[in-house]
Structures are given as C-alpha cells and as structure tokens.
Design a protein around this motif. Structure first.
Motif, PDB file in Angstrom:
ATOM      1  N   HIS A  17      -6.481  -1.425  -3.544  1.00  0.00           N
ATOM      2  CA  HIS A  17      -7.051  -1.824  -2.259  1.00  0.00           C
ATOM      3  C   HIS A  17      -8.484  -2.315  -2.437  1.00  0.00           C
ATOM      4  O   HIS A  17      -8.865  -3.372  -1.914  1.00  0.00           O
ATOM      5  CB  HIS A  17      -7.013  -0.631  -1.306  1.00  0.00           C
ATOM      6  CG  HIS A  17      -7.298  -0.984   0.125  1.00  0.00           C
ATOM      7  ND1 HIS A  17      -6.341  -1.455   0.975  1.00  0.00           N
ATOM      8  CD2 HIS A  17      -8.440  -0.928   0.841  1.00  0.00           C
ATOM      9  CE1 HIS A  17      -6.870  -1.667   2.170  1.00  0.00           C
ATOM     10  NE2 HIS A  17      -8.150  -1.357   2.112  1.00  0.00           N
ATOM     11  N   ALA A  41       0.824  -1.203   0.000  1.00  0.00           N
ATOM     12  CA  ALA A  41       0.000   0.000   0.000  1.00  0.00           C
ATOM     13  C   ALA A  41       0.860   1.256   0.000  1.00  0.00           C
ATOM     14  O   ALA A  41       0.576   2.221  -0.715  1.00  0.00           O
ATOM     15  CB  ALA A  41      -0.937  -0.006   1.213  1.00  0.00           C
ATOM     16  N   ASN A  48      -2.931   3.183  -4.861  1.00  0.00           N
ATOM     17  CA  ASN A  48      -3.169   2.235  -3.764  1.00  0.00           C
ATOM     18  C   ASN A  48      -4.652   2.089  -3.447  1.00  0.00           C
ATOM     19  O   ASN A  48      -5.109   1.013  -3.054  1.00  0.00           O
ATOM     20  CB  ASN A  48      -2.401   2.657  -2.506  1.00  0.00           C
ATOM     21  CG  ASN A  48      -2.888   3.967  -1.938  1.00  0.00           C
ATOM     22  OD1 ASN A  48      -3.133   4.912  -2.670  1.00  0.00           O
ATOM     23  ND2 ASN A  48      -3.037   4.035  -0.628  1.00  0.00           N
TER      24      ASN A  48
END
Length: 389
Positions: A368, A116, A364
């Motif tokens: 995610h 991340a 990210n």
C-alpha cells in the motif's frame, strides 16, 4: 529490534497497550512519562504538511523531514550511550512510518480493495528453521521444546528459552576427533539464531543455510553459507574463522560482518561492521576496514567505502530499509513473505524507492505504501504478486 517489541508497537498504534507495555516503550525511547508524546509530535508534523487529501510527490523527503522534527524531541542521553540512542532513533523511524501508514490508510480513499484483502492474508515471516544432524536426522527448531535436542560426537545441542541453538562440550567428552557437520536452514519466511561451538553468534535471514562442524579442529574454523547471515565471530588468533559462500572466501580473526549471497542476486555482498576481514574471490584479495563493503560480481570484485550499515543490518534488527530499485526490494519481500514475484513490465533500474518499515507488518501495508508513490502498482493472486509500473 526485538520482535516482541515490534508487536507491542503495533498494539500501541492501535491503542491496545496496557500500562506495563506503555512504560516499556517510554523506557526504550527515553521519553517523558506522557505516553502520547511521540504520537502527538508525529501527528502535528503530518498536519503541518497541508496535504489536502493528496500525497506530496516528494513523499520520501517529507517523511524524513517529519522524522527529523520528531527526533529532536527525544531526550538526549550522556555520551557513553550514544550508540544505544542511535538504535533507538532508528527504531523510532520505524514507528513513525508505521504511524504514517495508519494516517494514510485513514486519510485516503481505498484503492484496489480486492488486492489489499488478498495481501492482508499474507503474513510476515517468523522464527523457523530446520536443523540437520550429521547422521541425517532433522529437527524442526520452531516446534522443538527448550533444552537438549541431541547429542553427537561428544557435543550436546541445546535450544535456549529465547530460541537460540547452542553447542556444549560434555565434561566427559568422548569425541573421536572425526569432523562431523550440522546444517541449519531457514525457509522463505523464516529466520534463526545459532551460537556455534566456538561461541560465534550467527543470525540467519530467510531462505538461508549454514553448515558447520560440531567441533572446530584443524587450522581454521570453516563454515559454508548460502543466503544471508550476520556474524559476530569469537576471537581466536590461532584459528581463523572462514566463511565460504559461492566462489568467495571471507577470512576473519574476530569481528562483526554481514554476507548476502543469494543465488538470485547479481552479486555477493560482504559488509564489515568492526574488526577486519579479507575477502577472496575471482583470484583477487581485498581487505576491508569497518564501514566498507565488497561487491563480488561476475566481472570481478568492487570495493565500496562508506556503506549504509543501517540498511545492511535492517533485516537483523526487524525492519526493511529500502534505497534501491524495485527488483531488489521485491526479492527481499519474496524471501520474507514467501511469495512469488511476476513483472508485467521490465523494471526500470534507474527508478529508486526509499523508506523504512517493520518486517512484522502484513504484506498489504508494505504494498500500500509503495503504491502511494505512484511509481508502481500491484495485483495479488493467491501467493503471487504481480508488479506493474
């Protein structure tokens, strides 16, 4: 949607908007003066899901249900503005998913923080392109100041305050009649707009280029496209507009359409929004009506009726709309975020992902949300994304 409005949305989600920005959002969505109304409805619908710390397996369906409920609270408008409302609702869906992602990040335990953190440093694309003149001169358009950029063959090239490139014929035009060409090329992570000499408006997606004469003469207006672009063609019944991309020609008189012709895609896709076009490829000719699409594949052309126009034009309006396999999605991500994609396993073409999210969010956040489906996992190493199912 305007990128500036997207940035305001992000600040709004993080409680960073000032009073003027909040009013702009309320006006855009035709909402009441209560600035917390939209967020209130979204969070209420999320809480009714009773997730108990775990995501539902039908996450996509759940998000669509949330959107359906929230959209009912948006004030109706009169019939002449139905089209505008449609785009407001589409934009609202983007904000809903953005808020959902914030909710997920705070409600769920962190996973793979190293990945991340690396992905967080990979920023989305921006307005950037290079203009190559007929004499070989190159101009970095994102760095160029507004106003006149160059003069060539009696034509003046200007950059407007909103970043468009336009061509103007001088009052004392001394053009020689010789056809000279300019090219605008966007890199990976770039996009640009250009108004051609005939007033045709072109939006270029990332990793794309368009070549065109600085003055249209002869029997047609021929331009050459590599990559993806959306066209709003200026009508001229005596001078057809023709787009050449790979082995394909698209002929129009005055209309709006999108062509995706990337070399790493399995087909060239031409989608008509209004008007009429003829697509010529592989010795065949296909006329399109609004809402139809031609898929130009190695084994011939295929007509698709009832194409998802919102998905086709999502990139131009500032967001991703996914309804496809992982390879097609990662191709879009690679072009916009300027990253390299490696697959540890052969992707399953039958496995589909569905969703919408702003193209202006950091990488990210995109990865995610996709990981939470449980269908895919990512590792980020510098500028490379490693995909593992």
């Amino acid at each position: 949607m305007d990128p500036a409005l997207h940035r305001i949305f992000i600040r709004y989600i993080n409680d960073g908007c000032d009073e003027a920005e909040v009013k702009l959002l309320l006006d855009y969505f035709k909402l009441d003066e209560n600035e917390d109304l939209l967020k209130k409805y979204i969070l209420e619908e999320l809480e009714q899901g009773e997730w108990d710390g775990d995501l539902p397996v039908d996450l996509d369906n759940h998000l669509h249900a949330v959107y359906a409920q929230v959209s009912t609270h948006i004030k109706p408008v009169s019939k002449p503005f139905v089209k505008k409302l449609y785009f407001r609702l589409a934009a609202a869906a983007i904000i809903i998913l953005a808020l959902v992602s914030v909710y997920l990040f705070t409600a769920q335990p962190a996973k793979n923080n190293e990945t991340a953190n690396r992905a967080a440093s990979i920023l989305p694309g921006r307005n950037q392109a290079v203009l190559t003149m007929a004499d070989g001169r190159t101009i970095a358009l994102n760095d160029a100041i507004n106003g006149q950029l160059a003069s060539e063959n009696g034509i003046t090239v200007k950059k407007t305050a909103d970043g468009q490139i336009i061509y103007e014929t001088a009052a004392d035009n001394t053009a020689t009649g010789k056809t000279t060409y300019n090219t605008i090329q966007t890199p990976a992570g770039g996009q640009w707009q250009v108004v051609l000499p005939d007033r045709t408006h072109v939006w270029l997606n990332a990793s794309s280029s368009i070549s065109y004469p600085v003055s249209f003469v002869g029997k047609e207006r021929l331009v050459k496209l590599s990559g993806e672009a959306y066209f709003e063609v200026s009508s001229n019944k005596t001078l057809p507009f023709v787009v050449e991309s790979g082995n394909q020609l698209v002929e129009v008189l005055g209309t709006s359409f999108n062509i995706m012709a990337y070399s790493n895609e399995q087909q060239i896709t031409t989608t008509l929004f209004n008007g009429a076009v003829n697509v010529k490829a592989a010795g065949k000719k296909q006329q399109l009506a609004p809402g139809e699409q031609v898929l130009n594949k190695l084994n011939g052309i295929e007509l698709v009726k009832g194409a998802d126009l919102e998905e086709v034009i999502a990139w131009k309006n500032g967001y991703f709309k996914f309804n496809s396999g992982i390879e097609e999605i990662m191709n879009k991500i690679a072009r916009w975020y300027n990253v390299r994609i490696i697959y540890e396993n052969k992707p399953d073409p039958s496995q589909k992902f569905e969703g919408e999210i702003s193209r202006w969010r950091n990488l990210n956040e995109i990865l995610h949300i996709m990981e939470y489906t449980g269908k895919v996992h990512f590792k980020v190493q510098e500028n490379t994304i490693i995909v593992n199912k």
